[in-house]
Design a protein around this motif. Structure first.
Motif, PDB file in Angstrom:
ATOM      1  N   VAL A 160      79.656  96.732  31.570  1.00  0.00           N
ATOM      2  CA  VAL A 160      80.584  96.834  30.867  1.00  0.00           C
ATOM      3  C   VAL A 160      81.230  97.051  29.686  1.00  0.00           C
ATOM      4  CG1 VAL A 160      82.880  95.469  31.054  1.00  0.00           C
ATOM      5  CG2 VAL A 160      81.098  95.989  33.662  1.00  0.00           C
ATOM      6  N   LEU A 161      80.190  96.251  28.916  1.00  0.00           N
ATOM      7  CA  LEU A 161      80.249  96.520  27.631  1.00  0.00           C
ATOM      8  C   LEU A 161      79.560  97.750  27.105  1.00  0.00           C
ATOM      9  CD1 LEU A 161      78.587  92.833  26.785  1.00  0.00           C
ATOM     10  CD2 LEU A 161      80.998  93.444  26.057  1.00  0.00           C
ATOM     11  N   ALA A 162      78.729  98.108  27.553  1.00  0.00           N
ATOM     12  CA  ALA A 162      78.293 100.351  27.474  1.00  0.00           C
ATOM     13  C   ALA A 162      79.848 100.734  27.465  1.00  0.00           C
ATOM     14  CB  ALA A 162      77.566  99.662  27.828  1.00  0.00           C
ATOM     15  N   ASP A 163      80.683 100.721  28.259  1.00  0.00           N
ATOM     16  CA  ASP A 163      81.470 101.241  28.670  1.00  0.00           C
ATOM     17  C   ASP A 163      82.511 101.382  26.949  1.00  0.00           C
ATOM     18  OD1 ASP A 163      83.449 103.099  30.741  1.00  0.00           O
ATOM     19  OD2 ASP A 163      84.298 101.868  30.147  1.00  0.00           O
ATOM     20  N   ALA A 164      82.796  99.831  27.544  1.00  0.00           N
ATOM     21  CA  ALA A 164      83.937  99.731  26.050  1.00  0.00           C
ATOM     22  C   ALA A 164      83.580  99.892  24.869  1.00  0.00           C
ATOM     23  CB  ALA A 164      84.857  97.839  26.798  1.00  0.00           C
ATOM     24  N   LEU A 165      82.587 100.246  24.847  1.00  0.00           N
ATOM     25  CA  LEU A 165      81.957 100.683  23.596  1.00  0.00           C
ATOM     26  C   LEU A 165      81.799 102.113  23.590  1.00  0.00           C
ATOM     27  CD1 LEU A 165      78.778  98.130  23.151  1.00  0.00           C
ATOM     28  CD2 LEU A 165      81.467  98.432  21.453  1.00  0.00           C
ATOM     29  N   GLY A 166      82.080 102.773  24.667  1.00  0.00           N
ATOM     30  CA  GLY A 166      82.132 104.289  24.500  1.00  0.00           C
ATOM     31  C   GLY A 166      80.523 104.841  24.278  1.00  0.00           C
ATOM     32  N   THR A 167      79.181 103.923  24.622  1.00  0.00           N
ATOM     33  CA  THR A 167      78.295 104.159  24.350  1.00  0.00           C
ATOM     34  C   THR A 167      77.786 105.330  26.252  1.00  0.00           C
ATOM     35  OG1 THR A 167      75.986 103.738  23.542  1.00  0.00           O
ATOM     36  CG2 THR A 167      76.651 102.125  24.870  1.00  0.00           C
ATOM     37  N   HIS A 168      76.268 104.973  25.976  1.00  0.00           N
ATOM     38  CA  HIS A 168      75.451 105.781  27.107  1.00  0.00           C
ATOM     39  C   HIS A 168      75.190 104.723  27.930  1.00  0.00           C
ATOM     40  CE1 HIS A 168      73.761 108.205  29.877  1.00  0.00           C
ATOM     41  NE2 HIS A 168      74.218 109.133  29.744  1.00  0.00           N
ATOM     42  N   LEU A 169      74.989 104.460  29.091  1.00  0.00           N
ATOM     43  CA  LEU A 169      74.219 103.824  29.849  1.00  0.00           C
ATOM     44  C   LEU A 169      72.553 103.294  29.516  1.00  0.00           C
ATOM     45  CD1 LEU A 169      74.427 101.478  31.889  1.00  0.00           C
ATOM     46  CD2 LEU A 169      73.318 102.840  33.765  1.00  0.00           C
ATOM     47  N   ASP A 170      72.123 104.568  29.005  1.00  0.00           N
ATOM     48  CA  ASP A 170      71.362 104.446  28.698  1.00  0.00           C
ATOM     49  C   ASP A 170      70.748 103.703  27.221  1.00  0.00           C
ATOM     50  OD1 ASP A 170      69.955 106.673  30.312  1.00  0.00           O
ATOM     51  OD2 ASP A 170      70.425 108.395  28.906  1.00  0.00           O
ATOM     52  N   SER A 171      72.075 103.216  26.583  1.00  0.00           N
ATOM     53  CA  SER A 171      71.594 102.876  25.156  1.00  0.00           C
ATOM     54  C   SER A 171      71.858 100.827  26.043  1.00  0.00           C
ATOM     55  CB  SER A 171      72.620 102.602  24.118  1.00  0.00           C
ATOM     56  OG  SER A 171      72.293 104.067  23.755  1.00  0.00           O
ATOM     57  N   PHE A 172      72.323 100.306  26.726  1.00  0.00           N
ATOM     58  CA  PHE A 172      73.108  98.932  27.142  1.00  0.00           C
ATOM     59  C   PHE A 172      72.264  98.495  26.964  1.00  0.00           C
ATOM     60  CE2 PHE A 172      72.194  97.261  31.566  1.00  0.00           C
ATOM     61  CZ  PHE A 172      70.661  97.626  31.842  1.00  0.00           C
ATOM     62  N   GLN A 173      70.559  98.472  27.332  1.00  0.00           N
ATOM     63  CA  GLN A 173      69.426  97.197  26.503  1.00  0.00           C
ATOM     64  C   GLN A 173      69.446  97.154  25.130  1.00  0.00           C
ATOM     65  OE1 GLN A 173      68.345  96.255  29.304  1.00  0.00           O
ATOM     66  NE2 GLN A 173      67.114  97.676  30.435  1.00  0.00           N
ATOM     67  N   ARG A 174      70.359  97.446  24.579  1.00  0.00           N
ATOM     68  CA  ARG A 174      71.209  97.423  22.609  1.00  0.00           C
ATOM     69  C   ARG A 174      71.455  95.888  22.713  1.00  0.00           C
ATOM     70  NH1 ARG A 174      70.818 102.440  19.838  1.00  0.00           N
ATOM     71  NH2 ARG A 174      68.498 103.791  20.428  1.00  0.00           N
ATOM     72  N   ILE A 175      72.620  95.822  24.140  1.00  0.00           N
ATOM     73  CA  ILE A 175      73.386  94.685  24.181  1.00  0.00           C
ATOM     74  C   ILE A 175      72.259  93.711  24.510  1.00  0.00           C
ATOM     75  CG2 ILE A 175      75.628  93.701  24.879  1.00  0.00           C
ATOM     76  CD1 ILE A 175      76.020  97.183  25.185  1.00  0.00           C
ATOM     77  N   ASN A 176      73.519  91.891  23.954  1.00  0.00           N
ATOM     78  CA  ASN A 176      72.196  90.657  24.208  1.00  0.00           C
ATOM     79  C   ASN A 176      73.645  90.009  25.590  1.00  0.00           C
ATOM     80  OD1 ASN A 176      69.432  91.241  24.006  1.00  0.00           O
ATOM     81  ND2 ASN A 176      69.829  90.045  22.031  1.00  0.00           N
ATOM     82  N   ALA A 177      72.851  90.049  26.863  1.00  0.00           N
ATOM     83  CA  ALA A 177      73.994  88.826  27.342  1.00  0.00           C
ATOM     84  C   ALA A 177      73.519  87.467  28.140  1.00  0.00           C
ATOM     85  CB  ALA A 177      75.135  89.786  28.245  1.00  0.00           C
ATOM     86  N   ASP A 178      73.583  86.681  27.262  1.00  0.00           N
ATOM     87  CA  ASP A 178      72.570  85.534  27.065  1.00  0.00           C
ATOM     88  C   ASP A 178      73.103  84.382  27.948  1.00  0.00           C
ATOM     89  OD1 ASP A 178      70.468  86.184  25.624  1.00  0.00           O
ATOM     90  OD2 ASP A 178      71.521  85.336  23.922  1.00  0.00           O
ATOM     91  N   PRO A 179      72.332  83.635  28.979  1.00  0.00           N
ATOM     92  CA  PRO A 179      73.743  82.513  29.683  1.00  0.00           C
ATOM     93  C   PRO A 179      74.158  81.629  28.876  1.00  0.00           C
ATOM     94  CG  PRO A 179      70.879  82.588  29.953  1.00  0.00           C
ATOM     95  CD  PRO A 179      71.310  83.204  28.780  1.00  0.00           C
TER      96      PRO A 179
END
Length: 230
Positions: A160-179
């Motif tokens: 969802v963050l990747a979509d909001a950032l306007g970045t491709h899903l292939d970059s979503f591993q650059r985003i952290n979402a910790d517990p």
């Protein structure tokens, strides 16, 4: 409209280093329960009007203290459930990293489809649709800007963050979402604005209580495009 994407607190699967997926009965561990209680202080001062959660137990447990403190009844949303990891569900992460598909998940997640499960592109499509629909619904119900919580899972939040950032899903591993992290997105008629990513600190209110910009739907720092600020 502002959505707070809350990842569930640390679970027994997290500490066992297994891929929980949609396994039933995966609960929070002691640390996860502390994190769930801590959300009351972190988010309780915000004007939260609704809580939406994944149907899985670890998300139910995570929002229970906050919902009780705010007097809200969480809404269960199937479309923000965890990824269906298929035959990978329940396996040790140390085993999965040896699978050829693991490299695809890391390098080209848009192409990753889990054996007997679903693809990450499909996960993003369903989750983004759900978040945007709830956002529009709550805007209509409350007639203006509303803060609301969506409690879900790491890969779902990252998509969802990747979509909001306007970045491709292939970059979503650059985003952290910790517990127990909180990420904030403000949706406007123009475009989404990502306010916070992977916030794990204290009370989350500074950026969410800013006065509105003089330019409709555009933060003050975004009002000048490519030119002088004079």
């Amino acid at each position: 409209m502002t959505v707070l994407l809350v990842r569930h607190g640390r679970s027994t699967s997290n500490t066992a280093h297994t891929l929980a997926g949609r396994s039933e009965g995966v609960d929070l561990d002691d640390r996860g329960r502390e994190q769930a209680s801590g959300l009351v202080d972190r988010l309780g001062g915000l004007p939260i009007r609704a809580i939406v959660r994944s149907p899985l137990l670890r998300c139910e447990r995570t929002v229970e203290p906050l919902a009780a403190a705010l007097g809200l009844q969480p809404v269960v949303e199937d479309r923000i459930i965890e990824v269906d990891y298929g035959s990978w569900t329940g396996r040790k992460i140390a085993e999965l990293v040896k699978e050829p598909l693991w490299a695809v998940v890391q390098q080209q997640p848009s192409a990753a489809v889990f054996p007997d499960g679903e693809g990450l592109a499909a996960v993003q499509a369903r989750a983004v649709a759900a978040v945007r629909e709830h956002d529009r619904r709550l805007a209509d119900e409350h007639g203006g800007d509303v803060v609301w919580v969506a409690c879900t899972h790491g890969d779902v939040i990252k998509s969802v963050l990747a979509d909001a950032l306007g970045t491709h899903l292939d970059s979503f591993q650059r985003i952290n979402a910790d517990p127990a992290s909180v990420s904030a997105i403000r949706y406007t008629p123009m475009r989404p604005f990502v306010i916070h990513v992977n916030h794990t600190g204290g009370a989350l209110n500074a950026a969410l209580n800013q006065p509105p910009s003089e330019t409709k739907d555009v933060p003050a720092g975004d009002a000048v495009v490519g030119g002088s600020t004079d």
